[in-house]
Design a protein around this motif. Structure first.
Motif, PDB file in Angstrom:
ATOM      1  N   SER A 285       8.781   3.082  -8.918  1.00  0.00           N
ATOM      2  CA  SER A 285       8.708   0.948  -9.327  1.00  0.00           C
ATOM      3  C   SER A 285      10.403   0.545  -9.934  1.00  0.00           C
ATOM      4  CB  SER A 285       7.347   0.814 -10.519  1.00  0.00           C
ATOM      5  OG  SER A 285       6.058   1.262 -10.292  1.00  0.00           O
ATOM      6  N   SER A 286      10.504  -0.746  -9.699  1.00  0.00           N
ATOM      7  CA  SER A 286      11.186  -1.490  -9.676  1.00  0.00           C
ATOM      8  C   SER A 286      10.864  -1.822 -11.277  1.00  0.00           C
ATOM      9  CB  SER A 286      11.662  -2.333  -8.760  1.00  0.00           C
ATOM     10  OG  SER A 286      10.906  -2.942  -8.941  1.00  0.00           O
ATOM     11  N   GLU A 287      11.696  -2.398 -12.347  1.00  0.00           N
ATOM     12  CA  GLU A 287      11.578  -3.349 -13.624  1.00  0.00           C
ATOM     13  C   GLU A 287      11.369  -4.647 -12.856  1.00  0.00           C
ATOM     14  OE1 GLU A 287      12.672  -3.905 -17.546  1.00  0.00           O
ATOM     15  OE2 GLU A 287      13.300  -2.379 -16.617  1.00  0.00           O
ATOM     16  N   GLN A 288      11.821  -4.814 -11.875  1.00  0.00           N
ATOM     17  CA  GLN A 288      11.194  -6.808 -11.453  1.00  0.00           C
ATOM     18  C   GLN A 288       9.362  -6.100 -11.533  1.00  0.00           C
ATOM     19  OE1 GLN A 288      12.789  -8.336  -8.262  1.00  0.00           O
ATOM     20  NE2 GLN A 288      11.572  -9.951  -8.241  1.00  0.00           N
ATOM     21  N   SER A 289       9.153  -5.246 -10.713  1.00  0.00           N
ATOM     22  CA  SER A 289       7.345  -4.723  -9.857  1.00  0.00           C
ATOM     23  C   SER A 289       6.845  -4.516 -11.682  1.00  0.00           C
ATOM     24  CB  SER A 289       7.524  -3.459  -9.375  1.00  0.00           C
ATOM     25  OG  SER A 289       6.198  -3.231  -8.870  1.00  0.00           O
ATOM     26  N   ILE A 290       7.380  -3.972 -11.946  1.00  0.00           N
ATOM     27  CA  ILE A 290       6.402  -3.537 -13.738  1.00  0.00           C
ATOM     28  C   ILE A 290       6.261  -4.741 -14.128  1.00  0.00           C
ATOM     29  CG2 ILE A 290       6.836  -2.381 -15.747  1.00  0.00           C
ATOM     30  CD1 ILE A 290       8.294  -0.170 -14.508  1.00  0.00           C
ATOM     31  N   GLU A 291       7.550  -5.150 -14.459  1.00  0.00           N
ATOM     32  CA  GLU A 291       7.350  -7.354 -15.058  1.00  0.00           C
ATOM     33  C   GLU A 291       6.169  -7.859 -14.658  1.00  0.00           C
ATOM     34  OE1 GLU A 291      11.283  -8.644 -15.927  1.00  0.00           O
ATOM     35  OE2 GLU A 291      12.067  -7.672 -16.608  1.00  0.00           O
TER      36      GLU A 291
ATOM     37  N   THR B 116      -6.005  -4.142  -8.795  1.00  0.00           N
ATOM     38  CA  THR B 116      -5.657  -3.733  -7.671  1.00  0.00           C
ATOM     39  C   THR B 116      -3.882  -2.307  -7.891  1.00  0.00           C
ATOM     40  OG1 THR B 116      -7.290  -4.560  -6.918  1.00  0.00           O
ATOM     41  CG2 THR B 116      -5.734  -3.059  -5.477  1.00  0.00           C
ATOM     42  N   ASP B 117      -4.230  -1.243  -7.413  1.00  0.00           N
ATOM     43  CA  ASP B 117      -3.299  -0.730  -7.665  1.00  0.00           C
ATOM     44  C   ASP B 117      -2.209  -0.776  -9.411  1.00  0.00           C
ATOM     45  OD1 ASP B 117      -3.569   1.125  -5.442  1.00  0.00           O
ATOM     46  OD2 ASP B 117      -2.515  -0.727  -4.325  1.00  0.00           O
ATOM     47  N   CYS B 118      -2.490  -1.502 -10.546  1.00  0.00           N
ATOM     48  CA  CYS B 118      -2.096  -1.683 -11.475  1.00  0.00           C
ATOM     49  C   CYS B 118      -1.556  -0.470 -12.170  1.00  0.00           C
ATOM     50  CB  CYS B 118      -3.292  -2.013 -12.429  1.00  0.00           C
ATOM     51  SG  CYS B 118      -1.919  -2.413 -13.749  1.00  0.00           S
ATOM     52  N   TYR B 119      -2.139   0.455 -12.697  1.00  0.00           N
ATOM     53  CA  TYR B 119      -1.901   2.371 -12.839  1.00  0.00           C
ATOM     54  C   TYR B 119      -0.299   2.403 -11.986  1.00  0.00           C
ATOM     55  CZ  TYR B 119      -1.406   6.444 -14.896  1.00  0.00           C
ATOM     56  OH  TYR B 119      -1.072   7.886 -15.612  1.00  0.00           O
ATOM     57  N   GLN B 120      -0.527   2.766 -11.011  1.00  0.00           N
ATOM     58  CA  GLN B 120       0.480   2.945 -10.182  1.00  0.00           C
ATOM     59  C   GLN B 120       2.021   1.793 -10.353  1.00  0.00           C
ATOM     60  OE1 GLN B 120      -2.740   2.759  -8.852  1.00  0.00           O
ATOM     61  NE2 GLN B 120      -3.487   4.758  -8.142  1.00  0.00           N
ATOM     62  N   ARG B 121       1.274   0.559 -10.091  1.00  0.00           N
ATOM     63  CA  ARG B 121       2.693  -0.146  -9.939  1.00  0.00           C
ATOM     64  C   ARG B 121       3.290   0.225 -11.407  1.00  0.00           C
ATOM     65  NH1 ARG B 121       0.956  -6.118  -8.096  1.00  0.00           N
ATOM     66  NH2 ARG B 121       0.572  -6.399 -10.192  1.00  0.00           N
TER      67      ARG B 121
END
Length: 176
Positions: A161-167, A150-155
């Motif tokens: 998007s923060s670096e932490q959210s992407i990681e 869920t919401d992978c592409y958006q994240r």
């Protein structure tokens, strides 16, 4: 072993080798959870599953009755709820033998959880084979797949998007 270049063929190859287990068994039952149902549906027609001897398809979360002398092939995500259901089915001797296919790798903690549950219920002998499929994605066509996250592409691609959210998202993908 033939290596395929398409996601559909690769996924299908992983599953059909294990679904065709025990060719001497004329009838088999396929038990799946919702996530794995979504993996199987685009890959196999009912006719193809029947060619493997699978005559009954059941949800792991539905009410099921005892069917003696028939092997059960489970295709599930390795989570606590599913592992508890498998252990309960084995304790109740719902089927003749149990083949456990997991959509992604079984972590040591989950393996220990399953082993303890089977030992406590004294039904460890019912598990015939267990496979890690590493097929935690859904093939929609030969060159298209989805991670079902869920919401992978958006994240991954949102401006905020923060670096932490992407990681965190990348770790989820790797662990899946």
């Amino acid at each position: 072993c033939e290596i395929s270049t398409t996601t559909t063929t690769s996924s299908k190859h992983h599953i059909d080798n294990d679904v065709a287990l025990n060719e001497c068994e004329p009838w088999k039952i396929l038990i799946y959870d919702d996530f794995c149902r979504d993996i199987i549906v685009p890959l196999f027609s009912v006719q193809e599953l029947q060619s493997f001897g699978i005559t009954l398809y059941l949800s792991i979360h539905g009410k099921r009755q005892k069917i003696p002398n028939v092997p059960a092939i489970y295709f599930i995500e390795p989570n606590t709820n599913n592992l508890d259901r498998v252990a309960a089915d084995m304790q109740g001797a719902l089927y003749d033998s149990f083949y456990l296919n997991l959509s992604n790798g079984l972590k040591r903690k989950q393996l220990e959880y399953l082993a303890n549950a089977l030992i406590q219920k004294q039904c460890y002998h019912a598990l015939t084979k267990m496979y890690d499929q590493y097929i935690h994605y859904c093939s929609l066509s030969p060159d298209l797949f989805t991670l079902n996250m869920t919401d992978c592409y958006q994240r991954l691609n949102a401006k905020g998007s923060s670096e932490q959210s992407i990681e965190e998202c990348m770790h989820q993908i790797v662990d899946a």
